[in-house]
Enzyme design. Structure first.
Site, PDB file in Angstrom:
ATOM      1  N   ARG A 297       0.821  -1.204   0.000  1.00 50.04           N
ATOM      2  CA  ARG A 297       0.000   0.000   0.000  1.00 50.04           C
ATOM      3  C   ARG A 297       0.861   1.261   0.000  1.00 50.04           C
ATOM      4  NH1 ARG A 297      -4.949  -2.356   3.798  1.00 50.04           N
ATOM      5  NH2 ARG A 297      -6.047  -3.281   2.019  1.00 50.04           N
ATOM      6  N   TYR A 441      -6.620  -0.337  -6.944  1.00 52.94           N
ATOM      7  CA  TYR A 441      -6.135  -1.620  -6.418  1.00 52.94           C
ATOM      8  C   TYR A 441      -5.443  -1.474  -5.065  1.00 52.94           C
ATOM      9  CZ  TYR A 441      -1.649  -0.802  -9.119  1.00 52.94           C
ATOM     10  OH  TYR A 441      -0.487  -0.331  -9.673  1.00 52.94           O
ATOM     11  N   GLU A 442      -5.180  -2.617  -4.430  1.00 50.51           N
ATOM     12  CA  GLU A 442      -4.686  -2.676  -3.044  1.00 50.51           C
ATOM     13  C   GLU A 442      -5.650  -2.000  -2.070  1.00 50.51           C
ATOM     14  OE1 GLU A 442      -2.388  -4.440  -1.815  1.00 50.51           O
ATOM     15  OE2 GLU A 442      -1.649  -5.154  -3.733  1.00 50.51           O
ATOM     16  N   GLY A 443      -6.943  -2.092  -2.362  1.00 51.99           N
ATOM     17  CA  GLY A 443      -7.955  -1.436  -1.540  1.00 51.99           C
ATOM     18  C   GLY A 443      -8.239  -0.063  -2.093  1.00 51.99           C
ATOM     19  N   GLN A 448      -9.515   2.746   1.905  1.00 51.46           N
ATOM     20  CA  GLN A 448      -8.408   3.263   2.711  1.00 51.46           C
ATOM     21  C   GLN A 448      -8.895   4.342   3.680  1.00 51.46           C
ATOM     22  OE1 GLN A 448      -5.436   1.833   2.523  1.00 51.46           O
ATOM     23  NE2 GLN A 448      -6.149   0.546   0.843  1.00 51.46           N
TER      24      GLN A 448
END
Length: 592
Positions: A297, A441-443, A448
């Site tokens: 992240r 992506y990656e949340g 977040q």
């Protein structure tokens, strides 16, 4: 498009002059004997050469050609295999990897600069080593010694790659409802069956093996996220002597056709009774995967910064050369038909916004990386705990704010080019397309923001936040009066964020919707305030040295622009947060 040049001067300024990073390294036993200022400078210099000279020239051609899929095999664009081989042989895949398994052992704050360089040069290319590094981190921290010894050396060497397999067709963020199954075998292995989608680097031709980290559920697993386990599943089986054996029972069903990062293979992966080994304990897979995801992240945040930097380098070269109209105050180039567009106020506004956000982002990402290094290497329990809590607090800010600012910066760069910015050959529109995924992506950035507001702020009762607030206030209290033009607005900004934090915590007690309603604007306000702290730190250093070099004069001017034109954005964001959640629920679902 301008040739990419790694911003080594600014990196050295942040690390050596602003943060005096060598003092931190001297205090951390795991780093004191590995790295110093000269070693770091040499590493960054070499990274700048390989990213600028080998990786960057493939950026546009890779976007034009993209990856191709044929009967389960994925081919990367022309030149990628050779460039990856050069990159891997330089040790860059394992730059922050554990030395006992062949990694270079550099601190994360150095790895972060290398990540910025490779992603500025070519984000699609940079995703391959990034996923491998992240997979190595989870294996190092959670796998058995046998698995570490068998897989990590070749992964750090770049001979084998890594991937993380989380998302399934029916679920993204809600991993608790995954359907991939893991059946225990008599020999201690597991048979993994299921389909994963959006798998970056799930299949490609850059390495001879790919090591997948796959989330799956055991037959007796409890429902929800507490029933997830993590498994190491190689593309090609590895014999006891380390040689490669038969292909495992898995395949790439297709690759996605995407808006951007077209030279990065985004795969549908099918696991059909593939052989794998558990990482960590049963039902503890999400914890093991989050070790990788939290590093990734920050890495994704750095991707936003990277593309903003590349956009700025292109835009500033264009703005100095492109002749269009006259300056408002009269001709600058009297012997030419028009002046360069850099004389125009709006072009300067965009360029300074780009410069301020990029340089503020570089300082902030380095600051977060320093906390990761402190949490990993410090021998003092209290120091480690504080750093861990700061990392938890700041990771969602780094991921979301850096990528949001990255998109703003790439759009400004395109706008400076005018019509040429809309044309593929100039490269600016690719940066926007590539940057857009970093917010997803990656949340997603909304997730977040919810993580920051719900878990890190409300969930800790403001305790994690207090570390950051207290540090900023201590800096203000210690600052010389000559810094008042920066510390005054910073003091007001941190006071505003203190009040906003307390307000949301209080409101959430009576209405759980307030957390989600406040989260995005709150994270943005946090981000601008954090950048203000970074800019005040940089201004302190630059003010003391402005007579030495134009670099410091430029730095001070950019700091003044940030405080005058960008930090005031917190006021509208604060008003939005305090408007509350009621306005979001005035319509029924059918009324939208």
């Amino acid at each position: 498009m301008a040739d990419y040049k790694a911003p080594l001067r600014d990196m050295r300024f942040v690390l050596n002059e602003v943060f005096e990073i060598s003092k931190l390294w001297a205090e951390l036993p795991g780093l004191a004997e590995i790295v110093d200022e000269d070693t770091a400078a040499a590493i960054l210099e070499e990274a700048g050469k390989v990213t600028g000279g080998v990786v960057a020239p493939l950026n546009r051609s890779g976007d034009e050609e993209g990856c191709s899929w044929n009967n389960g095999a994925v081919t990367t664009p022309a030149g990628f295999r050779e460039a990856y081989k050069t990159y891997a042989e330089g040790g860059w895949v394992g730059v922050s990897g554990a030395p006992e398994f062949g990694g270079m052992g550099m601190p994360k704050v150095i790895g972060a600069q290398v990540e910025e360089m490779v992603n500025s040069a070519n984000l699609s290319f940079g995703l391959y080593p990034m996923l491998t590094s992240g997979a190595c981190l989870s294996i190092l921290n959670h796998a058995s010694e046998e698995l570490k010894e068998k897989y990590l050396p070749n992964m750090y060497a770049g001979t084998w790659a890594g991937s993380m397999c989380l998302t399934e067709p029916h679920c993204g963020t809600d991993l608790g409802i995954i359907r991939t199954k893991a059946e225990p075998q008599a020999d201690g292995s597991y048979k993994i069956s299921g389909t994963k989608i959006f798998i970056t680097g799930g299949e490609h031709d850059l390495t001879e093996n790919i090591i997948h980290l796959v989330l799956a559920k055991l037959p007796d697993a409890p429902a929800g996220p507490k029933g997830i386990s993590l498994f190491l599943v190689p593309k090609v089986m590895v014999n006891d002597d380390g040689s490669l054996g038969e292909k495992n029972s898995l395949s790439c069903g297709s690759i996605e056709h995407k808006m951007g990062i077209k030279a990065s293979a985004t795969c549908v992966m099918n696991f059909d009774g593939a052989t794998g080994w558990i990482v960590d304990e049963p039902n503890k897979g999400l914890n093991a995967m989050f070790t990788m995801m939290n590093y990734e992240r920050l890495g994704v945040g750095i991707q936003g910064l990277s593309l903003g930097e590349r956009s700025y380098q292109n835009a500033i070269e264009y703005a100095r050369d492109r002749l269009q109209s006259r300056a408002p105050t009269g001709p600058v180039n009297k012997d030419k038909a028009a002046d360069p567009i850099i004389v125009h106020p709006d072009v300067r506004r965009m360029l300074l916004t780009m410069k301020a956000l990029n340089e503020g982002g570089r300082a902030f990402s380095s600051y977060v990386a320093m906390q990761l290094d402190t949490a990993k290497y410090s021998e003092d329990a209290a120091t480690r705990k504080r750093a861990e809590e700061l990392v938890a607090l700041l990771t969602p800010v780094a991921k979301a704010f850096l990528t949001d600012m990255g998109l703003e910066t790439t759009v400004h760069g395109q706008q400076i080019f005018g019509g040429h910015g809309f044309i593929r050959e100039w490269g600016q529109e690719q940066l926007i397309r590539d940057c857009r995924i970093t917010q997803i992506y990656e949340g997603t950035n909304g997730i977040q923001s919810l993580d920051l507001m719900g878990r890190k702020i409300v969930g800790s009762g403001g305790a994690f936040y207090k570390h950051f607030s207290d540090e900023v206030k201590a800096f203000i209290a210690s600052a010389d009066a000559s810094l008042a033009e920066f510390t005054g607005p910073l003091e007001a900004a941190i006071g505003n964020l203190d009040e906003l934090t307390a307000w949301v915590i209080e409101q959430s007690k009576g209405n759980p919707n307030e957390i989600g309603a406040a989260s995005v604007e709150y994270l943005q306000a946090f981000g601008y305030t954090a950048y203000a702290y970074m800019w005040a730190l940089m201004a302190r250093t630059a003010m003391a040295k402005q007579a030495e070099d134009e670099f410091y004069v430029s730095k001070l001017g950019t700091a003044r622009f940030y405080f005058a034109r960008l930090l005031p954005r917190i006021h509208s964001l604060t008003s939005s947060v305090k408007a509350g959640s009621d306005a979001l629920y005035l319509l029924t679902a059918d009324q939208f």
